[in-house]
Design a protein around this motif. Structure first.
Motif, PDB file in Angstrom:
ATOM      1  N   GLY A   1       2.155  -1.023  -4.577  1.00 16.73           N
ATOM      2  CA  GLY A   1       1.680  -1.356  -5.599  1.00 16.73           C
ATOM      3  C   GLY A   1       1.221  -0.893  -6.861  1.00 16.73           C
ATOM      4  N   CYS A   2      -0.232  -0.167  -6.159  1.00 17.76           N
ATOM      5  CA  CYS A   2      -0.443   1.020  -6.329  1.00 17.76           C
ATOM      6  C   CYS A   2       0.462   2.187  -6.549  1.00 17.76           C
ATOM      7  CB  CYS A   2      -2.259   1.209  -5.533  1.00 17.76           C
ATOM      8  SG  CYS A   2      -3.013  -0.381  -4.842  1.00 17.76           S
ATOM      9  N   THR A   3       0.984   2.567  -5.407  1.00 19.73           N
ATOM     10  CA  THR A   3       1.101   3.955  -5.585  1.00 19.73           C
ATOM     11  C   THR A   3       2.209   4.371  -6.261  1.00 19.73           C
ATOM     12  OG1 THR A   3       1.637   3.495  -3.632  1.00 19.73           O
ATOM     13  CG2 THR A   3      -0.373   4.866  -3.253  1.00 19.73           C
ATOM     14  N   LEU A   4       3.044   3.025  -6.593  1.00 18.78           N
ATOM     15  CA  LEU A   4       4.539   3.660  -7.067  1.00 18.78           C
ATOM     16  C   LEU A   4       4.304   2.973  -8.467  1.00 18.78           C
ATOM     17  CD1 LEU A   4       7.657   2.372  -4.575  1.00 18.78           C
ATOM     18  CD2 LEU A   4       5.795   5.034  -4.977  1.00 18.78           C
TER      19      LEU A   4
ATOM     20  N   LEU B   1       1.769  -3.206   3.272  1.00 14.12           N
ATOM     21  CA  LEU B   1       2.565  -2.157   2.672  1.00 14.12           C
ATOM     22  C   LEU B   1       2.797  -2.382   1.361  1.00 14.12           C
ATOM     23  CD1 LEU B   1       4.225   0.777   2.945  1.00 14.12           C
ATOM     24  CD2 LEU B   1       6.355  -0.801   3.454  1.00 14.12           C
ATOM     25  N   MET B   2       3.293  -3.621   1.007  1.00 13.46           N
ATOM     26  CA  MET B   2       2.929  -3.979  -0.581  1.00 13.46           C
ATOM     27  C   MET B   2       2.011  -3.562  -1.486  1.00 13.46           C
ATOM     28  SD  MET B   2       7.024  -4.567  -0.480  1.00 13.46           S
ATOM     29  CE  MET B   2       7.260  -3.918   0.813  1.00 13.46           C
ATOM     30  N   LEU B   3       1.274  -3.649  -1.190  1.00 13.22           N
ATOM     31  CA  LEU B   3      -0.282  -3.591  -1.614  1.00 13.22           C
ATOM     32  C   LEU B   3      -0.483  -2.318  -1.944  1.00 13.22           C
ATOM     33  CD1 LEU B   3      -2.943  -5.733   0.119  1.00 13.22           C
ATOM     34  CD2 LEU B   3      -3.211  -5.281  -1.887  1.00 13.22           C
TER      35      LEU B   3
ATOM     36  N   ASP C   1     -13.083  -5.652   9.820  1.00 13.37           N
ATOM     37  CA  ASP C   1     -13.917  -5.004  10.336  1.00 13.37           C
ATOM     38  C   ASP C   1     -14.167  -3.722   9.079  1.00 13.37           C
ATOM     39  OD1 ASP C   1     -14.961  -6.047  11.754  1.00 13.37           O
ATOM     40  OD2 ASP C   1     -13.181  -5.918  13.336  1.00 13.37           O
ATOM     41  N   ILE C   2     -14.091  -3.701   7.938  1.00 11.55           N
ATOM     42  CA  ILE C   2     -14.142  -3.005   6.966  1.00 11.55           C
ATOM     43  C   ILE C   2     -14.802  -2.469   5.802  1.00 11.55           C
ATOM     44  CG2 ILE C   2     -11.356  -2.725   6.971  1.00 11.55           C
ATOM     45  CD1 ILE C   2     -11.280  -3.578   4.300  1.00 11.55           C
ATOM     46  N   ASP C   3     -15.434  -1.274   5.336  1.00  9.06           N
ATOM     47  CA  ASP C   3     -16.544  -1.473   4.700  1.00  9.06           C
ATOM     48  C   ASP C   3     -16.687  -1.944   3.459  1.00  9.06           C
ATOM     49  OD1 ASP C   3     -18.718  -0.022   4.390  1.00  9.06           O
ATOM     50  OD2 ASP C   3     -17.778   2.074   3.264  1.00  9.06           O
ATOM     51  N   HIS C   4     -15.116  -1.909   2.470  1.00  8.19           N
ATOM     52  CA  HIS C   4     -14.869  -1.910   1.551  1.00  8.19           C
ATOM     53  C   HIS C   4     -13.072  -2.324   1.121  1.00  8.19           C
ATOM     54  CE1 HIS C   4     -13.869  -1.046  -3.030  1.00  8.19           C
ATOM     55  NE2 HIS C   4     -15.610  -0.680  -2.749  1.00  8.19           N
ATOM     56  N   PRO C   5     -12.803  -3.290   0.174  1.00 10.49           N
ATOM     57  CA  PRO C   5     -12.194  -4.232   0.193  1.00 10.49           C
ATOM     58  C   PRO C   5     -10.945  -3.200  -0.171  1.00 10.49           C
ATOM     59  CG  PRO C   5     -13.429  -5.053  -1.534  1.00 10.49           C
ATOM     60  CD  PRO C   5     -14.728  -3.713  -0.628  1.00 10.49           C
TER      61      PRO C   5
ATOM     62  N   ALA D   1      -6.083  -2.093   0.403  1.00  9.17           N
ATOM     63  CA  ALA D   1      -4.490  -1.676  -0.052  1.00  9.17           C
ATOM     64  C   ALA D   1      -4.199  -0.040  -0.180  1.00  9.17           C
ATOM     65  CB  ALA D   1      -4.952  -1.132  -1.824  1.00  9.17           C
ATOM     66  N   GLY D   2      -5.650   0.566  -0.178  1.00 13.26           N
ATOM     67  CA  GLY D   2      -5.388   1.793   0.266  1.00 13.26           C
ATOM     68  C   GLY D   2      -5.207   2.806   2.058  1.00 13.26           C
ATOM     69  N   GLU D   3      -4.949   2.027   2.925  1.00 13.27           N
ATOM     70  CA  GLU D   3      -4.655   2.298   3.974  1.00 13.27           C
ATOM     71  C   GLU D   3      -3.775   1.452   4.560  1.00 13.27           C
ATOM     72  OE1 GLU D   3      -8.366   2.067   6.279  1.00 13.27           O
ATOM     73  OE2 GLU D   3     -10.071   2.769   5.197  1.00 13.27           O
ATOM     74  N   PHE D   4      -2.951   2.297   5.398  1.00 10.73           N
ATOM     75  CA  PHE D   4      -1.905   0.895   5.963  1.00 10.73           C
ATOM     76  C   PHE D   4      -1.185   1.551   7.544  1.00 10.73           C
ATOM     77  CE2 PHE D   4       2.634   0.897   6.704  1.00 10.73           C
ATOM     78  CZ  PHE D   4       3.156  -0.311   6.448  1.00 10.73           C
ATOM     79  N   GLY D   5      -1.610   0.818   7.916  1.00  5.55           N
ATOM     80  CA  GLY D   5      -0.729   0.551   9.392  1.00  5.55           C
ATOM     81  C   GLY D   5      -1.889   0.824  10.751  1.00  5.55           C
ATOM     82  N   SER D   6      -3.153   0.774  10.294  1.00  6.68           N
ATOM     83  CA  SER D   6      -4.542   0.501  11.186  1.00  6.68           C
ATOM     84  C   SER D   6      -4.908  -0.930  11.429  1.00  6.68           C
ATOM     85  CB  SER D   6      -5.167   1.538  10.912  1.00  6.68           C
ATOM     86  OG  SER D   6      -5.785   1.638  10.023  1.00  6.68           O
ATOM     87  N   LEU D   7      -4.828  -1.449  10.058  1.00  6.87           N
ATOM     88  CA  LEU D   7      -6.002  -2.566  10.192  1.00  6.87           C
ATOM     89  C   LEU D   7      -4.867  -3.789  10.331  1.00  6.87           C
ATOM     90  CD1 LEU D   7      -7.216  -2.042   6.117  1.00  6.87           C
ATOM     91  CD2 LEU D   7      -8.433  -0.887   8.651  1.00  6.87           C
TER      92      LEU D   7
END
Ligand code: DI6
Ligand code: FE
Length: 416
Positions: free
Chosen positions: A341-344, A336-338, A385-389, A393-399
């Motif tokens: 850190g970007c959004t806020l 969530l901090m990742l 199991d992700i395509d891009h690093p 930071a951009g997704e939360f809750g599922s990975l």
């Protein structure tokens, strides 16, 4: 091709992509494709292009990454996760209009948690801390810093540090401990805070150093906590004891604590919402990491943001951490901090990922050992199991990481 280049390795990882976070790798996120990683006695021993690797005589374990993305383990470099009780009633009070400082001055805040924590045994504190630590580990954290600071007596501070150290035996994680006895002036010393500082410097800190119960010392340098001269005495005692130095500074006001700590070669200065350019330059000169804590900023509904653009311009390394604590950041998620850190705060996803790996390692005095996929570093690794690093930071809750390796060993789900 080198023969027997993997002969010392117990384990080899193949068929994966990497975000190494190694600044020596000239690509965003330090990305490398088509490479093979060899692990030897808990470290990354070999990192070579696939076509230069000869595995014909290798008889250790071959881990097939199935095309996943390998990253360094995540590092939460600032938490207070060993404590008793909760502070949800204060959350209510703040929503009804009271400020964090008002509640603290009225005997709530940190002191409420001190009372709850003093009432628990070391074993009970471990029980309370487990779910918080498990939440962090579950999402890919492999190193956690834990501060004392809710005991404020010799015996209670030692109890918290011992509880924190005890957790390491139960989970596949590295734990770094920090003495934060200077978190709040305890009620017993309310009228003579300097005597409390003296007790810290002359009794508690030497005992902690002797028992090797802490890696670093931290001070909450703020109007409602400890003054600059008091902080200075504690930093001097920490340096004398050979411990690392960290500081909570410029969170609620500009006190100069960050520059003071930097003058002592601090590993990190944390919070920093009110930091000015002189403070930024002091961090830069000392190589001190600026640790940003978006959870506390969000939870206290602050509006003043840390000076990210200045930190960036002056090349100060930035870390992000959860500040997991019952009062200002009861948020057990580094992922969530990742995102925050970007959004806020406006970090890029790449800066945010470096802030929970490479720079977080530096904030714990472990920059040479942890935080990137580089030969010689400790093998704390995550396979996603992700395509891009940037998804981290951009997704939360599922990975969740598909595979976690800590100290070179596969850590089995959910938490070991
Ligand atoms: N700054 C913080 O955000 C936490 N400690 C500190 O020095 C708050 C701790 C608490 O409110 O319990
Ligand atoms: Fe904190």
């Amino acid at each position: 091709m080198q023969k027997n280049q993997f002969s010392q390795c117990e384990r080899v990882l193949v068929n994966l992509r990497m975000a190494t976070l190694d600044p020596a790798v000239d690509a965003p996120y330090g990305q490398l494709d088509n490479h093979i990683l060899g692990l030897c006695r808990g470290r990354i021993a070999v990192l070579v292009p696939r076509q230069e690797a000869d595995l014909s005589s290798f008889d250790g374990e071959i881990v097939d990454g199935q095309g996943g993305l390998l990253t360094p383990g995540l590092i939460d470099s600032h938490t207070h996760l060993v404590y008793g009780g909760h502070r949800a009633r204060e959350f209510e009070q703040r929503l009804l209009g009271k400020s964090y400082e008002e509640i603290a001055r009225a005997g709530g805040g940190i002191l409420a948690t001190v009372n709850a924590t003093r009432g628990l045994s070391q074993e009970q504190l471990v029980v309370e801390a487990r779910p918080r630590l498990e939440a962090l580990l579950d999402e890919g954290v492999t190193t956690v810093e834990i501060k004392s600071g809710y005991g404020l007596t010799m015996a209670d501070e030692l109890k918290i540090l011992r509880a924190a150290r005890a957790l390491v035996a139960e989970y596949p994680v590295r734990i770094s401990t920090t003495l934060l006895a200077a978190h709040c002036v305890p009620p017993e010393f309310r009228t003579e805070p300097d005597r409390y500082v003296e007790m810290i410097c002359q009794e508690l800190l030497p005992q902690v150093a002797e028992e090797k119960l802490a890696d670093a010392v931290d001070v909450f340098c703020e109007k409602i906590a400890f003054t600059l001269p008091q902080s200075e005495r504690i930093f001097a005692a920490a340096r004398q004891a050979g411990l690392g130095i960290k500081v909570h500074a410029e969170q609620l006001s500009l006190s100069g604590g960050a520059a003071l700590a930097a003058g002592f070669g601090a590993w990190s200065a944390d919070h920093l919402e009110c930091l000015d350019e002189a403070g930024v330059l002091a961090l830069q000169a000392a190589g001190t990491v600026a640790t940003l804590l978006p959870g506390a900023f969000y939870f206290l509904r602050e509006t003043r943001k840390p000076p990210v653009e200045l930190l960036r311009r002056h090349g100060v390394p930035m870390a992000l951490a959860s500040d997991l604590n019952p009062g200002t950041s009861p948020l057990a998620s580094l992922r969530l901090m990742l995102n925050m850190g970007c959004t806020l705060f406006g970090l890029t996803p790449e800066e945010a990922l470096a802030a929970v790996t490479r720079n977080a390692a530096r904030a714990l005095g472990q920059g040479d050992a942890l935080g990137s996929l580089s030969v010689g570093k400790q093998a704390d690794l995550l396979l996603w199991d992700i395509d891009h690093p940037a998804q981290l930071a951009g997704e939360f809750g599922s990975l969740r990481p598909r595979l976690r390796i800590v100290r070179g060993e596969v850590a089995h789900a959910p938490c070991g």
